[in-house]
Motif scaffolding. Structure first.
Motif, PDB file in Angstrom:
ATOM      1  N   LEU A  60       0.812  -1.207   0.000  1.00 34.74           N
ATOM      2  CA  LEU A  60       0.000   0.000   0.000  1.00 34.74           C
ATOM      3  C   LEU A  60       0.853   1.267   0.000  1.00 34.74           C
ATOM      4  O   LEU A  60       0.381   2.336  -0.420  1.00 34.74           O
ATOM      5  N   MET A  61       2.092   1.165   0.463  1.00 34.84           N
ATOM      6  CA  MET A  61       3.014   2.297   0.409  1.00 34.84           C
ATOM      7  C   MET A  61       4.078   2.126  -0.664  1.00 34.84           C
ATOM      8  O   MET A  61       4.497   3.103  -1.295  1.00 34.84           O
ATOM      9  N   VAL A  62       4.509   0.898  -0.866  1.00 38.04           N
ATOM     10  CA  VAL A  62       5.590   0.651  -1.826  1.00 38.04           C
ATOM     11  C   VAL A  62       5.154   0.998  -3.246  1.00 38.04           C
ATOM     12  O   VAL A  62       5.887   1.660  -3.993  1.00 38.04           O
ATOM     13  N   ILE A  63       3.943   0.603  -3.628  1.00 39.98           N
ATOM     14  CA  ILE A  63       3.501   0.797  -5.008  1.00 39.98           C
ATOM     15  C   ILE A  63       3.297   2.277  -5.344  1.00 39.98           C
ATOM     16  O   ILE A  63       3.811   2.753  -6.364  1.00 39.98           O
ATOM     17  N   PRO A  64       2.588   3.070  -4.526  1.00 45.36           N
ATOM     18  CA  PRO A  64       2.512   4.509  -4.834  1.00 45.36           C
ATOM     19  C   PRO A  64       3.882   5.178  -4.804  1.00 45.36           C
ATOM     20  O   PRO A  64       4.156   6.076  -5.621  1.00 45.36           O
ATOM     21  N   GLY A  65       4.750   4.751  -3.885  1.00 48.89           N
ATOM     22  CA  GLY A  65       6.091   5.318  -3.833  1.00 48.89           C
ATOM     23  C   GLY A  65       6.886   5.030  -5.091  1.00 48.89           C
ATOM     24  O   GLY A  65       7.594   5.914  -5.619  1.00 48.89           O
ATOM     25  N   LEU A  66       6.779   3.808  -5.604  1.00 52.42           N
ATOM     26  CA  LEU A  66       7.458   3.457  -6.857  1.00 52.42           C
ATOM     27  C   LEU A  66       6.889   4.250  -8.028  1.00 52.42           C
ATOM     28  O   LEU A  66       7.641   4.674  -8.924  1.00 52.42           O
ATOM     29  N   ALA A  67       5.579   4.444  -8.042  1.00 56.24           N
ATOM     30  CA  ALA A  67       4.958   5.225  -9.122  1.00 56.24           C
ATOM     31  C   ALA A  67       5.494   6.653  -9.131  1.00 56.24           C
ATOM     32  O   ALA A  67       5.837   7.185 -10.195  1.00 56.24           O
ATOM     33  N   ILE A  68       5.580   7.251  -7.966  1.00 52.76           N
ATOM     34  CA  ILE A  68       6.119   8.610  -7.870  1.00 52.76           C
ATOM     35  C   ILE A  68       7.575   8.638  -8.319  1.00 52.76           C
ATOM     36  O   ILE A  68       7.995   9.511  -9.099  1.00 52.76           O
ATOM     37  N   MET A  69       8.354   7.674  -7.870  1.00 52.57           N
ATOM     38  CA  MET A  69       9.776   7.642  -8.197  1.00 52.57           C
ATOM     39  C   MET A  69      10.001   7.491  -9.703  1.00 52.57           C
ATOM     40  O   MET A  69      10.838   8.191 -10.293  1.00 52.57           O
ATOM     41  N   ILE A  70       9.244   6.597 -10.340  1.00 50.06           N
ATOM     42  CA  ILE A  70       9.427   6.348 -11.773  1.00 50.06           C
ATOM     43  C   ILE A  70       9.067   7.580 -12.596  1.00 50.06           C
ATOM     44  O   ILE A  70       9.806   7.984 -13.504  1.00 50.06           O
ATOM     45  N   VAL A  71       7.937   8.211 -12.268  1.00 45.59           N
ATOM     46  CA  VAL A  71       7.515   9.380 -13.042  1.00 45.59           C
ATOM     47  C   VAL A  71       8.482  10.545 -12.841  1.00 45.59           C
ATOM     48  O   VAL A  71       8.845  11.237 -13.798  1.00 45.59           O
ATOM     49  N   VAL A  72       8.935  10.753 -11.623  1.00 43.40           N
ATOM     50  CA  VAL A  72       9.891  11.833 -11.358  1.00 43.40           C
ATOM     51  C   VAL A  72      11.210  11.562 -12.078  1.00 43.40           C
ATOM     52  O   VAL A  72      11.811  12.473 -12.677  1.00 43.40           O
ATOM     53  N   LEU A  73      11.664  10.315 -12.046  1.00 41.59           N
ATOM     54  CA  LEU A  73      12.902   9.955 -12.739  1.00 41.59           C
ATOM     55  C   LEU A  73      12.792  10.201 -14.242  1.00 41.59           C
ATOM     56  O   LEU A  73      13.701  10.777 -14.855  1.00 41.59           O
ATOM     57  N   MET A  74      11.691   9.782 -14.838  1.00 42.10           N
ATOM     58  CA  MET A  74      11.523   9.958 -16.275  1.00 42.10           C
ATOM     59  C   MET A  74      11.400  11.433 -16.643  1.00 42.10           C
ATOM     60  O   MET A  74      11.912  11.860 -17.687  1.00 42.10           O
ATOM     61  N   SER A  75      10.741  12.214 -15.824  1.00 37.36           N
ATOM     62  CA  SER A  75      10.645  13.649 -16.117  1.00 37.36           C
ATOM     63  C   SER A  75      12.011  14.315 -16.028  1.00 37.36           C
ATOM     64  O   SER A  75      12.335  15.209 -16.829  1.00 37.36           O
ATOM     65  N   ASN A  76      12.842  13.875 -15.090  1.00 34.38           N
ATOM     66  CA  ASN A  76      14.192  14.430 -14.987  1.00 34.38           C
ATOM     67  C   ASN A  76      15.051  14.021 -16.180  1.00 34.38           C
ATOM     68  O   ASN A  76      15.838  14.835 -16.696  1.00 34.38           O
ATOM     69  N   LEU A  77      14.908  12.771 -16.628  1.00 32.05           N
ATOM     70  CA  LEU A  77      15.650  12.331 -17.810  1.00 32.05           C
ATOM     71  C   LEU A  77      15.217  13.112 -19.050  1.00 32.05           C
ATOM     72  O   LEU A  77      16.052  13.518 -19.866  1.00 32.05           O
ATOM     73  N   LEU A  78      13.918  13.337 -19.182  1.00 31.32           N
ATOM     74  CA  LEU A  78      13.417  14.118 -20.313  1.00 31.32           C
ATOM     75  C   LEU A  78      13.911  15.557 -20.238  1.00 31.32           C
ATOM     76  O   LEU A  78      14.296  16.144 -21.253  1.00 31.32           O
ATOM     77  N   GLY A  79      13.939  16.120 -19.033  1.00 24.55           N
ATOM     78  CA  GLY A  79      14.449  17.472 -18.867  1.00 24.55           C
ATOM     79  C   GLY A  79      15.922  17.583 -19.207  1.00 24.55           C
ATOM     80  O   GLY A  79      16.354  18.545 -19.863  1.00 24.55           O
ATOM     81  N   ASP A  80      16.712  16.604 -18.784  1.00 29.79           N
ATOM     82  CA  ASP A  80      18.145  16.601 -19.130  1.00 29.79           C
ATOM     83  C   ASP A  80      18.343  16.486 -20.630  1.00 29.79           C
ATOM     84  O   ASP A  80      19.233  17.136 -21.201  1.00 29.79           O
ATOM     85  N   PHE A  81      17.520  15.656 -21.264  1.00 28.92           N
ATOM     86  CA  PHE A  81      17.623  15.494 -22.716  1.00 28.92           C
ATOM     87  C   PHE A  81      17.300  16.806 -23.431  1.00 28.92           C
ATOM     88  O   PHE A  81      18.031  17.236 -24.335  1.00 28.92           O
ATOM     89  N   LEU A  82      16.214  17.462 -23.025  1.00 28.40           N
ATOM     90  CA  LEU A  82      15.847  18.733 -23.655  1.00 28.40           C
ATOM     91  C   LEU A  82      16.883  19.812 -23.376  1.00 28.40           C
ATOM     92  O   LEU A  82      17.161  20.644 -24.245  1.00 28.40           O
ATOM     93  N   ARG A  83      17.473  19.787 -22.195  1.00 28.53           N
ATOM     94  CA  ARG A  83      18.509  20.769 -21.875  1.00 28.53           C
ATOM     95  C   ARG A  83      19.711  20.604 -22.798  1.00 28.53           C
ATOM     96  O   ARG A  83      20.288  21.590 -23.266  1.00 28.53           O
ATOM     97  N   ASP A  84      20.086  19.360 -23.070  1.00 28.09           N
ATOM     98  CA  ASP A  84      21.196  19.124 -23.996  1.00 28.09           C
ATOM     99  C   ASP A  84      20.836  19.539 -25.418  1.00 28.09           C
ATOM    100  O   ASP A  84      21.672  20.061 -26.152  1.00 28.09           O
TER     101      ASP A  84
END
Length: 277
Positions: A242-266
């Motif tokens: 009940l905590m692990v799954i929402p936490g993983l969802a938040i982590m994955i989306v935040v990670l992907m948004s940061n990767l996309l931001g780094d890509f656009l910055r480059d």
């Protein structure tokens, strides 16, 4: 050089494909959730992962997989809404402040400095606490701390560009101030703003989830990821999913948004592009 260009093109394809897939998934959420995310069934409470319930059920018998999908639309959708409103407020103010200068610039920048004197989270928590819990108040509080960054960024770009020779030539040729902003300033601002907005998606998601976790954002039974973390903490030892799954969802989306931001910055890094050429 060839290997680097191939790697860059592949990275661009992967990131673009994932972003498109995630956007389509958000639109299709109401049609692909197997159960009603707010339907209570006490006979199915705290069930583990199974074929019937792919991610188990919570303490009220609600399907966790359905709530995660519905929560993605709420958490990510609200973060995009917050950024859109912040852009609509901050970018025009930054453009006008940088281009007009003088008293207009001083007035707006004093407001920006006042907001930026404190950390975003502190100001958002104070505003949410004063306004009371609820998603509308949460959106208002986060917008109030996010628009200043875009105003400052747009202003800095305009200040660096308006002194260039091509701006002077445009004015001599009779181009109006609105025309200068539309044809010359906005195109320079867009790339930088999009990079910052993409990087801010993860930050806003974390802010929304954090405020909902402490009870200042989404309220039950809303399937928001931060609120799901708050509801699941009392059952962590018996049903850690009940905590692990929402936490993983938040982590994955935040990670992907940061990767996309780094890509656009480059991609928008003019200096690096010139150096590679």
């Amino acid at each position: 050089m060839i290997r680097k260009s191939v790697f860059t093109s592949r990275s661009s394809l992967y990131i673009t494909s994932f972003t498109l897939f995630a956007f389509i998934l958000l639109l299709l959420v109401p049609y692909i959730t197997p159960y009603d995310p707010v339907h209570i069934n006490m006979g199915e409470r705290l069930k583990g992962i199974s074929v019937e319930h792919l991610l188990g059920t919570d303490h009220l018998g609600r399907d966790v997989f359905s709530r995660i999908l519905a929560g993605s639309q709420m958490t990510v959708g609200i973060s995009i809404l917050v950024l859109a409103i912040s852009l609509c407020i901050g970018v025009p103010i930054g453009l006008l402040s940088g281009y007009l200068g003088g008293k207009v610039d001083s007035f707006f920048m004093r407001i920006v400095d006042a907001f930026m004197a404190f950390p975003d989270y502190i100001v958002a928590i104070i505003l949410s606490g004063l306004l009371g819990p609820g998603m509308f108040n949460l959106v208002f509080a986060i917008v109030m701390v996010k628009w200043v960054g875009y105003a400052r960024l747009a202003r800095s770009v305009v200040l660096s560009e308006k002194q260039r020779d091509y701006i002077t030539m445009a004015k001599i040729n009779g181009l109006s101030s609105i025309g200068v902003l539309r044809k010359h300033m906005i195109p320079h601002v867009v790339g930088n703003v999009m990079v910052l907005a993409t990087l801010d998606v993860g930050k806003v998601i974390l802010m929304i989830a954090s405020l909902s976790y402490i009870g200042l954002g989404a309220q039950p039974p809303a399937p928001e990821w931060g609120a799901m973390l708050n509801e699941g903490k009392a059952f962590f030892y018996h049903a850690p999913h009940l905590m692990v799954i929402p936490g993983l969802a938040i982590m994955i989306v935040v990670l992907m948004s940061n990767l996309l931001g780094d890509f656009l910055r480059d991609r928008f890094d003019v200096k690096n592009q010139k150096g590679e050429g």
